[in-house]
Design a protein around this motif. Structure first.
Motif, mmCIF file in Angstrom:
data_model
loop_
_atom_site.group_PDB
_atom_site.id
_atom_site.type_symbol
_atom_site.label_atom_id
_atom_site.label_comp_id
_atom_site.label_asym_id
_atom_site.label_seq_id
_atom_site.Cartn_x
_atom_site.Cartn_y
_atom_site.Cartn_z
ATOM 1 N N LEU A 556 0.849 -1.200 0.000
ATOM 2 C CA LEU A 556 0.000 0.000 0.000
ATOM 3 C C LEU A 556 0.881 1.246 0.000
ATOM 4 O O LEU A 556 1.567 1.532 0.980
ATOM 5 N N LYS A 557 0.832 2.003 -1.061
ATOM 6 C CA LYS A 557 1.728 3.150 -1.221
ATOM 7 C C LYS A 557 1.118 4.457 -0.697
ATOM 8 O O LYS A 557 1.825 5.462 -0.617
ATOM 9 N N ARG A 558 -0.170 4.441 -0.316
ATOM 10 C CA ARG A 558 -0.827 5.678 0.133
ATOM 11 C C ARG A 558 -1.361 5.577 1.561
ATOM 12 O O ARG A 558 -2.035 6.482 2.033
ATOM 13 N N LEU A 559 -1.041 4.495 2.228
ATOM 14 C CA LEU A 559 -1.579 4.289 3.566
ATOM 15 C C LEU A 559 -1.007 5.311 4.545
ATOM 16 O O LEU A 559 0.212 5.423 4.715
ATOM 17 N N LEU A 560 -1.892 6.061 5.231
ATOM 18 C CA LEU A 560 -1.486 7.076 6.197
ATOM 19 C C LEU A 560 -1.715 6.629 7.634
ATOM 20 O O LEU A 560 -0.913 6.928 8.515
ATOM 21 N N ILE A 561 -2.833 5.920 7.876
ATOM 22 C CA ILE A 561 -3.225 5.561 9.239
ATOM 23 C C ILE A 561 -3.537 4.075 9.322
ATOM 24 O O ILE A 561 -4.305 3.547 8.514
ATOM 25 N N LEU A 562 -2.949 3.422 10.319
ATOM 26 C CA LEU A 562 -3.284 2.033 10.650
ATOM 27 C C LEU A 562 -3.678 2.010 12.118
ATOM 28 O O LEU A 562 -2.837 2.205 13.000
ATOM 29 N N ASN A 563 -4.959 1.806 12.385
ATOM 30 C CA ASN A 563 -5.490 1.855 13.753
ATOM 31 C C ASN A 563 -5.927 0.452 14.172
ATOM 32 O O ASN A 563 -6.927 -0.070 13.667
ATOM 33 N N LEU A 564 -5.169 -0.128 15.097
ATOM 34 C CA LEU A 564 -5.444 -1.487 15.590
ATOM 35 C C LEU A 564 -5.749 -1.452 17.083
ATOM 36 O O LEU A 564 -5.497 -2.424 17.799
ATOM 37 N N ASP A 579 7.828 -1.300 4.566
ATOM 38 C CA ASP A 579 7.824 -0.864 3.166
ATOM 39 C C ASP A 579 6.728 0.156 2.881
ATOM 40 O O ASP A 579 6.671 0.706 1.772
ATOM 41 N N VAL A 580 5.852 0.390 3.881
ATOM 42 C CA VAL A 580 4.782 1.389 3.698
ATOM 43 C C VAL A 580 5.366 2.749 4.047
ATOM 44 O O VAL A 580 5.286 3.219 5.181
ATOM 45 N N HIS A 581 5.983 3.383 3.090
ATOM 46 C CA HIS A 581 6.736 4.614 3.344
ATOM 47 C C HIS A 581 5.844 5.832 3.575
ATOM 48 O O HIS A 581 6.355 6.905 3.901
ATOM 49 N N SER A 582 4.535 5.666 3.394
ATOM 50 C CA SER A 582 3.610 6.788 3.603
ATOM 51 C C SER A 582 2.997 6.783 5.002
ATOM 52 O O SER A 582 2.365 7.758 5.405
ATOM 53 N N LEU A 583 3.184 5.704 5.780
ATOM 54 C CA LEU A 583 2.500 5.539 7.061
ATOM 55 C C LEU A 583 2.943 6.605 8.067
ATOM 56 O O LEU A 583 4.125 6.720 8.385
ATOM 57 N N GLU A 584 1.967 7.378 8.572
ATOM 58 C CA GLU A 584 2.261 8.451 9.515
ATOM 59 C C GLU A 584 1.764 8.158 10.929
ATOM 60 O O GLU A 584 2.324 8.676 11.899
ATOM 61 N N GLU A 600 10.183 -3.450 13.323
ATOM 62 C CA GLU A 600 11.390 -2.658 13.180
ATOM 63 C C GLU A 600 11.029 -1.179 13.068
ATOM 64 O O GLU A 600 11.008 -0.593 11.983
ATOM 65 N N LEU A 601 10.744 -0.589 14.210
ATOM 66 C CA LEU A 601 10.293 0.804 14.232
ATOM 67 C C LEU A 601 11.321 1.751 13.638
ATOM 68 O O LEU A 601 10.974 2.765 13.022
ATOM 69 N N GLY A 602 12.565 1.457 13.836
ATOM 70 C CA GLY A 602 13.622 2.346 13.360
ATOM 71 C C GLY A 602 13.631 2.532 11.859
ATOM 72 O O GLY A 602 14.212 3.499 11.352
ATOM 73 N N LYS A 603 12.995 1.628 11.130
ATOM 74 C CA LYS A 603 12.994 1.713 9.671
ATOM 75 C C LYS A 603 11.710 2.343 9.126
ATOM 76 O O LYS A 603 11.550 2.460 7.907
ATOM 77 N N MET A 604 10.816 2.721 10.033
ATOM 78 C CA MET A 604 9.558 3.351 9.606
ATOM 79 C C MET A 604 9.759 4.864 9.597
ATOM 80 O O MET A 604 9.341 5.586 10.503
ATOM 81 N N HIS A 605 10.398 5.343 8.556
ATOM 82 C CA HIS A 605 10.901 6.709 8.529
ATOM 83 C C HIS A 605 9.806 7.766 8.416
ATOM 84 O O HIS A 605 10.056 8.933 8.735
ATOM 85 N N SER A 606 8.614 7.410 7.951
ATOM 86 C CA SER A 606 7.549 8.411 7.788
ATOM 87 C C SER A 606 6.669 8.527 9.027
ATOM 88 O O SER A 606 5.818 9.418 9.105
#
Length: 815
Positions: A556-564, A579-584, A600-606
């Motif tokens: 998913l290239k446009r995913l902004l929010i994941l609420n679990l 790999d979801v570089h849009s996740l904020e 791997e939180l350290g790799k979630m740059h967005s």
């Protein structure tokens, strides 16, 4: 004889001045002094320039009354004065501006009648008339920039110290004319509302005993609007209890016409049909919903939603509350719905929108209208309310007529609101109402469909194919029917459903942006996200049996929010989430079984916001280091502070650009709060409640942007050091061991909230200190002739902490 003529002229001039200056105001000016005080101070201030002040607010809120009161109280301080009523109405009429100019000149020139040939001629005469004079001018109910510019454009011609007051329902025109001093009229408080209503309904400042049972409903309906309280109170004066009851029931269906017409002025002056239609849609269907969510839906329906919503806000027809939800004053909402009802009072099927459940249900069940429906909703009002209140509670814890024989020319009903089961059955009854799919036959324009606790039976071959929004609360089946056409769907909401999985066979929904399956307790795994490539928000709150997130989420290239939030069976996320570089925004609050080593939180740059409350956060690797993280919540319920060093180590690696940090219930002791916390220079909100801390590090004073500090139920907290003067919200509720506060900055000015309730508090530096009388010099007590009181115990009540306790007599030293 010359002296007599002079005296007669003087009397006439004085009489004219008095007659046009004293303005009539409402008889009961409840709360007026508080609301007009600052305006009067501004009027009395002799400045070196020409001052302009705007008074703005919704219709009926009291703008004109406030302006009149301020005018009457201060006009004598000016050499000339003029109050121009209803500028909007006069400006619409032929030669309206010329009429207003004549009225203004008549006021300024002591009643003399002036002939004006044109607007330009009037401007020139006004310039001449005000030259060298301090004047007070009120422009009442201005609605266009041109109306205001006709006066403000001449401000250089007015003498220094002149004042201009403008009342308007449209704040944007004040900004357009660069008026910076703006007074937003506040609604009446509950106490003020009761008093004002009582004067009009009972002729006294309090209600009559037998009628008090109606007060709550009236106050909730009016919500501080003086016009509504006055009109309703006067209409009920001297009426029987039965008439009161009948009137309130009528108001639930049909608003008071006088109030509604007053408010409708704001609607009529909306500049275009786009914004009018947007207002009516929101008033009927989208109140209480998240603004971003509504914008996504309405944009898909062809609206320019953001600019339209801003225009409605500027006219005080719409509010976005502190939680990002769309709100309207109930009177404004009812005014909008009354506009729709008046399209065809006796024939609901001819209206452009239907929201009342009885009207809607009859229209759909009887199949009165088919081909022209734009949207249908079967909805539970209190389900939406429950969701809203639940969300608010969470955030507080964290801090929308033609001939009968010619249907083709009838107004097109575009939106219909239908209820499924009764409201009282929500959450209690398992009964599911049903309709057949042929009820929707021919509704080719249907774009918005909301169903609650409703089964739709039959063949979906002719089901509408233009749906943009499908909201199906309490969906009664295990998966979506295969034949349901969803190709154009933008938002899919299925809260409280019985879903086990979303599709029997995967469907490609390339337009889908929002997927909300919250509270679907039977859902165990997610759909294949590769078939939903444009998802921007995935909301799966409280899907308590959810154990698997499909690995296709990584695409998913446009995913902004994941609420679990509250997915208590979820143990991990696919590693490809990085790999979801849009996740904020990632919310894992309450995922108690989540294994942090899998992420791997350290790799979630967005990533900008992480909420990990109620998880085993001590497992988090220090590799979480984030350069742009703005909000971090790491609250847990650890039983021992020994588990907290992992959190502390994490804090030393996290970004110092944080705006919000929540460490509620992390088991932090004093030595585990790093001194480096003072280096978080951008921090505005700090939540440390439910931690066994004794104090805070002195470095806290370096948080010069801190606004909110919460330390509720830190039961071992004994001392609070100096806190920044920027703090406006301080909460120390339930800190039972707290004895001393180093300072409370701006406690009597800008500190908004102080909830101490700490029964051991004996000192607030620079305010007071309590000392037991036995600690004073015995000789001094003897000289004062006081008996031995050291063993005497008394009941003390501390008004600052709102606590009561029994203890020896205390001496209060004011510092």
């Amino acid at each position: 004889r010359t002296e007599l003529r002079f005296i007669e002229k003087l009397v006439k001039v004085t009489e004219n001045k008095v007659n046009h200056s004293i303005l009539s105001v409402a008889p009961y000016l409840i709360g007026m002094h508080f609301r007009v005080n600052n305006i009067c101070l501004w009027l009395q201030h002799k400045a070196d320039d020409v001052g302009i002040l705007g008074i703005c607010g919704m219709g009926g809120i009291g703008k004109t009354t406030i302006a009149k009161y301020a005018f009457n109280s201060n006009f004598e301080s000016f050499e000339r004065s003029s109050f121009l009523y209803n500028v909007r109405d006069f400006s619409e009429s032929t030669d309206g501006l010329i009429y207003l100019q004549k009225q203004f000149l008549s006021d300024i020139l002591d009643g003399r009648k002036i002939d004006i040939q044109s607007v330009e001629d009037g401007i020139n005469q006004i310039k001449s008339a005000v030259y060298g004079k301090r004047v007070l001018i009120v422009l009442d109910d201005v609605d266009e920039v041109d109306q205001l510019a006709a006066i403000t454009g001449m401000r250089d011609c007015f003498y220094s110290g002149s004042k201009i007051i403008v009342t308007t329902r449209h704040i944007e025109l004040l900004r357009a004319c660069e008026i910076e001093l703006i007074d937003h009229v506040q609604k009446l408080s509950i106490g003020e509302s009761i008093e004002l209503f009582s004067w009009h309904a009972f002729g006294q400042d309090h209600p009559v005993e037998n009628y008090t049972k109606f007060l709550r409903r009236i106050i909730e309906y009016c919500i501080g609007c003086p016009l509504a309280l006055q009109v309703l109170g006067s209409s009920l004066f001297g009426k029987s209890l039965a008439v009161w009851e009948s009137t309130l029931k009528k108001l639930e269906a049909i608003p008071n016409s006088k109030v509604s017409k007053k408010l409708q002025i704001s609607f009529e002056f909306i500049q275009d049909d786009h914004d009018k239609s947007l207002f009516l849609d929101i008033a009927c269907f989208f109140l209480g919903k998240n603004v971003d969510h509504v914008v996504t839906i309405l944009d898909a329906c062809g609206y320019y939603s953001m600019v339209g919503i801003q225009n409605l806000q500027d006219r005080f027809l719409l509010i976005i509350d502190e939680y990002g939800k769309l709100r309207m004053h109930p009177l404004v909402r009812d005014m909008g719905r009354e506009i729709i009802r008046q399209e065809s009072p006796k024939h609901p099927e001819r209206r452009s929108r239907l929201w009342h459940f009885k009207d809607s249900f009859n229209v759909l069940k009887e199949k009165i209208v088919r081909f022209i429906i734009f949207a249908v909703t079967f909805t539970f009002a209190n389900l939406v309310l429950y969701e809203y209140l639940q969300e608010c509670a969470y955030l507080m814890g964290r801090k929308k007529l033609s001939s009968q024989n010619n249907p083709s020319r009838q107004p097109q009903p575009r939106k219909v609101l239908i209820y499924g089961s009764s409201i009282e059955s929500l959450g209690k009854s398992k009964k599911v109402d049903s309709v057949n799919t042929d009820a929707f036959f021919g509704m080719h324009k249907l774009k918005l469909l909301q169903l609650d606790n409703l089964a739709v039976k039959g063949n979906y071959k002719e089901f509408p194919r233009s749906l943009r929004w499908l909201c199906w609360h309490k969906f009664p089946y295990k998966c979506l029917p295969d034949g349901l056409p969803l190709e154009k769907l933008v938002v899919l909401e299925m809260r409280y459903s019985r879903l086990h999985h979303l599709f029997e066979r995967n469907k490609v929904l390339s337009a889908l942006k929002i997927l909300n399956l919250s509270h679907s307790e039977g859902l165990s795994y997610t759909p294949d996200f590769s078939k939903l490539p444009n998802l921007e928000r995935i909301i799966l709150k409280y899907c308590t049996r959810l154990t698997q997130i499909d690995k296709s989420i990584g695409g998913l290239k446009r995913l902004l929010i994941l609420n679990l939030r509250g997915c208590q069976s979820l143990r991990k996320l696919p590693r490809c989430i990085i790999d979801v570089h849009s996740l904020e925004k990632l919310i894992l609050y309450g995922c108690s079984k989540f294994v942090w080593s899998s992420l791997e939180l350290g790799k979630m740059h967005s990533l900008l916001e992480l909420d990990a409350g109620g998880t085993a956060i001590h497992q988090v690797s220090t590799s979480v280091c984030k350069k742009h993280l703005l909000s971090l919540a790491l609250c847990t319920s650890v039983s021992s502070p020994r588990k907290s060093p992992g959190i502390v180590n994490l804090l030393t690696t996290v970004s110092q650009t944080l705006v919000t940090l929540s460490l509620i219930g992390c088991g932090l002791s004093c030595d585990l709060i790093p001194v480096e916390i003072g280096d978080f220079s951008t921090l505005q909100n700090l939540f440390l409640s439910k931690n066994p801390i004794h104090s805070l590090p002195d470095s806290i004073k370096r948080l010069t942007n801190l606004q909110v500090l919460e330390l509720d139920k830190c039961e071992e907290l004994k001392y609070l050091p100096k806190i920044p003067a920027s703090v406006t919200t301080l909460s120390i509720h339930g800190c039972r061991s707290l004895e001393r506060l180093s300072n409370l900055p701006n406690i009597l000015t800008t500190l908004d909230f102080l909830a101490l309730r700490c029964n051991k508090l004996i000192e607030v530096q620079e305010m007071f200190q309590l000392k037991c009388i036995s600690l004073f010099d015995a000789d001094l007590i003897s000289i004062l002739g006081l008996p031995n009181l050291s063993e005497t115990k008394v009941d003390l009540y501390n008004n600052l902490t709102l606590t009561r306790w029994k203890c020896p007599i205390q001496v209060c030293s004011l510092i």
